[in-house]
Design a protein around this motif. Structure first.
Motif, PDB file in Angstrom:
ATOM      1  N   UNK B 187       0.837  -1.196   0.000  1.00 39.80           N
ATOM      2  CA  UNK B 187       0.000   0.000   0.000  1.00 39.80           C
ATOM      3  C   UNK B 187       0.881   1.259   0.000  1.00 39.80           C
ATOM      4  N   UNK B 188       1.902   1.225   0.871  1.00 44.13           N
ATOM      5  CA  UNK B 188       2.782   2.388   0.970  1.00 44.13           C
ATOM      6  C   UNK B 188       3.494   2.648  -0.350  1.00 44.13           C
ATOM      7  N   UNK B 197      10.942   4.819  -4.928  1.00 49.73           N
ATOM      8  CA  UNK B 197      12.363   5.183  -4.789  1.00 49.73           C
ATOM      9  C   UNK B 197      12.907   4.680  -3.449  1.00 49.73           C
ATOM     10  N   UNK B 198      12.052   4.744  -2.432  1.00 47.12           N
ATOM     11  CA  UNK B 198      12.437   4.248  -1.114  1.00 47.12           C
ATOM     12  C   UNK B 198      12.663   2.744  -1.127  1.00 47.12           C
ATOM     13  N   UNK B 199      11.812   2.045  -1.901  1.00 50.85           N
ATOM     14  CA  UNK B 199      11.967   0.588  -2.016  1.00 50.85           C
ATOM     15  C   UNK B 199      13.294   0.250  -2.696  1.00 50.85           C
ATOM     16  N   UNK B 201      15.907   2.176  -2.616  1.00 52.22           N
ATOM     17  CA  UNK B 201      16.924   2.522  -1.613  1.00 52.22           C
ATOM     18  C   UNK B 201      17.129   1.367  -0.630  1.00 52.22           C
ATOM     19  N   UNK B 202      16.012   0.677  -0.303  1.00 55.80           N
ATOM     20  CA  UNK B 202      16.051  -0.413   0.680  1.00 55.80           C
ATOM     21  C   UNK B 202      16.622  -1.701   0.093  1.00 55.80           C
ATOM     22  N   UNK B 203      16.285  -1.970  -1.164  1.00 53.17           N
ATOM     23  CA  UNK B 203      16.646  -3.281  -1.722  1.00 53.17           C
ATOM     24  C   UNK B 203      17.927  -3.270  -2.564  1.00 53.17           C
ATOM     25  N   UNK B 204      18.236  -2.138  -3.198  1.00 53.42           N
ATOM     26  CA  UNK B 204      19.412  -2.111  -4.067  1.00 53.42           C
ATOM     27  C   UNK B 204      20.605  -1.533  -3.322  1.00 53.42           C
ATOM     28  N   UNK B 205      21.630  -2.351  -3.094  1.00 53.87           N
ATOM     29  CA  UNK B 205      22.780  -1.849  -2.327  1.00 53.87           C
ATOM     30  C   UNK B 205      23.604  -0.831  -3.107  1.00 53.87           C
ATOM     31  N   UNK B 206      23.923   0.255  -2.466  1.00 53.78           N
ATOM     32  CA  UNK B 206      24.809   1.272  -3.058  1.00 53.78           C
ATOM     33  C   UNK B 206      26.142   1.198  -2.313  1.00 53.78           C
ATOM     34  N   UNK B 207      27.163   0.593  -2.951  1.00 57.15           N
ATOM     35  CA  UNK B 207      28.441   0.372  -2.245  1.00 57.15           C
ATOM     36  C   UNK B 207      29.029   1.632  -1.641  1.00 57.15           C
ATOM     37  N   UNK B 208      28.742   2.802  -2.259  1.00 60.27           N
ATOM     38  CA  UNK B 208      29.334   4.042  -1.730  1.00 60.27           C
ATOM     39  C   UNK B 208      28.792   4.390  -0.337  1.00 60.27           C
ATOM     40  N   UNK B 209      27.644   3.773   0.032  1.00 59.57           N
ATOM     41  CA  UNK B 209      27.090   4.032   1.365  1.00 59.57           C
ATOM     42  C   UNK B 209      27.731   3.173   2.450  1.00 59.57           C
ATOM     43  N   UNK B 210      28.584   2.228   2.044  1.00 57.75           N
ATOM     44  CA  UNK B 210      29.171   1.327   3.041  1.00 57.75           C
ATOM     45  C   UNK B 210      30.241   2.043   3.868  1.00 57.75           C
ATOM     46  N   UNK B 272       8.801   5.875   4.756  1.00 62.69           N
ATOM     47  CA  UNK B 272       9.559   6.977   5.359  1.00 62.69           C
ATOM     48  C   UNK B 272      10.304   7.779   4.295  1.00 62.69           C
ATOM     49  N   UNK B 273      10.874   7.065   3.362  1.00 60.54           N
ATOM     50  CA  UNK B 273      11.637   7.717   2.280  1.00 60.54           C
ATOM     51  C   UNK B 273      10.719   8.603   1.452  1.00 60.54           C
ATOM     52  N   UNK B 274       9.549   8.027   1.113  1.00 60.91           N
ATOM     53  CA  UNK B 274       8.587   8.786   0.303  1.00 60.91           C
ATOM     54  C   UNK B 274       8.073  10.012   1.035  1.00 60.91           C
ATOM     55  N   UNK B 275       7.898   9.870   2.360  1.00 64.47           N
ATOM     56  CA  UNK B 275       7.362  10.990   3.141  1.00 64.47           C
ATOM     57  C   UNK B 275       8.447  12.014   3.488  1.00 64.47           C
ATOM     58  N   UNK B 276       9.680  11.715   3.128  1.00 63.76           N
ATOM     59  CA  UNK B 276      10.759  12.681   3.368  1.00 63.76           C
ATOM     60  C   UNK B 276      11.230  12.738   4.804  1.00 63.76           C
TER      61      UNK B 276
END
Lengths: 44, 455
Positions: B187-188, B197-199, B201-210, B272-276
């Motif tokens: 639903x969210x 976009x939040x999904x 962010x949650x599922x696709x790893x961004x190595x630069x964030x490690x 949370x991501x979508x709601x900023x």
């Protein structure tokens, strides 16, 4: 205030229902699969 | 459960033990803490780090602790002392850690109760869910009343030994909670702008964030969420019959816990991501995001009521095991008797709860120092207790359990108990490597990171 009274009532209900349920179960002394270790330790 | 000829209580089946162990492992750690750590820690990169760590670390620790409990019997301290009299201090550290965790865990449980009754009575959160949350936790008395209800109900049920009903209800309600979480997640994703976009962010790893911080957060979350390093599985292991295959049980418990955490993140993070919501939202994330989702969901008041009541039952089922660790030690080891042990443990935890709760309101000016190479930092009571337990005592507990198995017990003795004299297999070199190198190395990284030595 209404919310707090409801919270107290919920707590009381959980405790009361657990007590009644346990008293009934104690008569049979049958332990459920999910029995907490404490319960059996206490009961024994 | 049943009793054996010598009066010891035992779980009737493997299923029974796994359900109790999963009940202790699945709680606020998955539903409350995992989403905000994953959100702060870069989403996908945190998730993949978490899964790798849980695969390498969770099951060996669960196996070791359960074996110690099954072999030792009694209470957490006695278990270690029975195997090697010099190592009882490991059990005492576990007790200290558990009691300190309860000092903030029960307060969060009180917040869950508040949100449950708020939904039941009409879901009046106002226009700003964050303001509602901040206003509530900063009050001097109201959060304490909810905390006291949770504390006294959990202690009372343990005192009278009447926890069965709550555990049975939890067993029924938890599958419903996870179905609800999945529905809310979808639903969210489709109703909140930017949630897709939040999904990602949650599922696709961004190595630069490690970073080492992400690794340390993920590792300590494994300890907190699965419940390793603080005596839970030692206590549960006391009641596990010799027939159980501990290795298989440990894997299933780890899988149950991981699925629960990932599902919770699937709902909270995209919304949370979508709601900023800011990435550093921290402990409030679950409450703010979920009340926001339910406010817009058709039938949201009923669904929100069910959600927070279900989480409340998860809290209770976890607290039974958490409280039991200290209560059993005080009762058996210190010979206090059941009533006195419950009273003393409840009093100690209650005093901690008062400090933590008031730390958001009248005592918000009190900040406890946290030494770090990056400079002295100052935390409120919750953050300090959380940091000291999660980033110091839990890693220390894990290192000590590994050292205990290697030097205090010995591989042979441990292998005999874990595999029942070869009935269920034997200890591989990989198992030994995890215990000797991997788990201690992970724990050292956490310790170095939290004091700013390794950034």
């Amino acid at each position: 205030m209404v919310e707090m009274m409801l919270a107290v009532a919920m707590g009381g209900f959980i405790f009361g229902a657990s007590y009644v349920y346990n008293k009934r179960e104690n008569v049979k002394r049958t332990y459920s699969l999910l029995s907490n270790p404490t319960y059996v330790m206490y009961a024994k | 459960m049943s009793t054996t000829s010598n009066g010891e209580a035992k779980f009737n089946s493997r299923f029974g033990y796994i359900m109790v162990a999963a009940g202790a492992a699945i709680g606020l750690g998955n539903i409350w803490k995992f989403p905000y750590l994953a959100y702060r820690g870069g989403g996908g990169i945190f998730l993949i780090t978490y899964v790798i760590i849980i695969m390498l670390m969770a099951h060996p620790m669960v196996e070791m602790e359960t074996s110690i409990g099954r072999f030792g019997g009694g209470d957490t301290v006695t278990c270690f002392e029975k195997i090697n009299p010099k190592w009882g201090f490991v059990g005492w550290i576990a007790n200290l850690c558990t009691i300190m965790i309860n000092m903030f865990y029960v307060v969060i449980g009180g917040w869950v109760l508040k949100y449950a009754v708020t939904f039941i009575t009409g879901a009046k959160f106002g226009d700003d869910a964050t303001a509602f949350y901040n206003n509530f936790i900063s009050k001097p008395v109201e959060p304490l009343i909810y905390t006291a209800i949770v504390l006294f109900i959990a202690s009372g049920l343990l005192l009278f030994g009447i926890t069965e009903l709550v555990e049975k209800v939890t067993k029924v309600i938890m599958p419903g909670l996870f179905i609800l979480l999945i529905i809310c997640g979808f639903y969210a994703c489709f109703s909140v702008d930017g949630a897709i976009e939040g999904l990602k962010y949650y599922l696709l790893p961004a190595p630069e964030n490690f970073s080492v911080k992400v690794f340390a957060d993920a590792a300590t979350q494994v300890l907190f969420s699965v419940g390793i390093g603080w005596g839970i599985f030692t206590t549960l292991g006391i009641n596990v019959p010799k027939e159980n295959n501990l290795k298989g049980d440990a894997l299933l418990v780890s899988i149950c816990d991981t699925c629960a955490a990932i599902t919770a993140g699937f709902v909270v993070i995209p919304a949370a991501y979508g709601a900023g919501v800011e990435l550093t939202a921290g402990p409030k994330l679950l409450f703010v995001v979920m009340s926001g989702i339910f406010a817009n969901l058709p039938g949201g008041r009923i669904i929100g009521s069910f959600f927070f009541v279900a989480v409340l039952f998860a809290v209770f089922s976890s607290l039974f095991t958490f409280f039991e660790i200290g209560m059993r030690t005080f009762e058996v080891k210190l010979g206090m008797g059941r009533k006195k042990a419950v009273g003393v443990v409840t009093l100690i935890i209650g005093l901690g709860n008062i400090l933590v709760s008031l730390g958001f309101g009248p005592l918000s000016f009190v900040k406890l120092p946290w030494p770090s190479f990056a400079g002295m930092q100052y935390y409120n009571f919750l953050d300090w207790f959380d940091s000291f337990t999660s980033y110091v005592l839990l890693p220390l507990g894990c290192i000590l359990v590994c050292l205990f198995v290697i030097f205090g017990w010995g591989w042979d003795g441990y292998e005999k108990e874990l595999f029942m004299n070869g009935r269920d297999g034997k200890l591989s070199k990989f198992d030994k490597a995890l215990t000797t190198f991997v788990v201690p190395a992970f724990m050292v990284i956490i310790l170095l990171n939290v004091f700013g030595i390794l950034q």
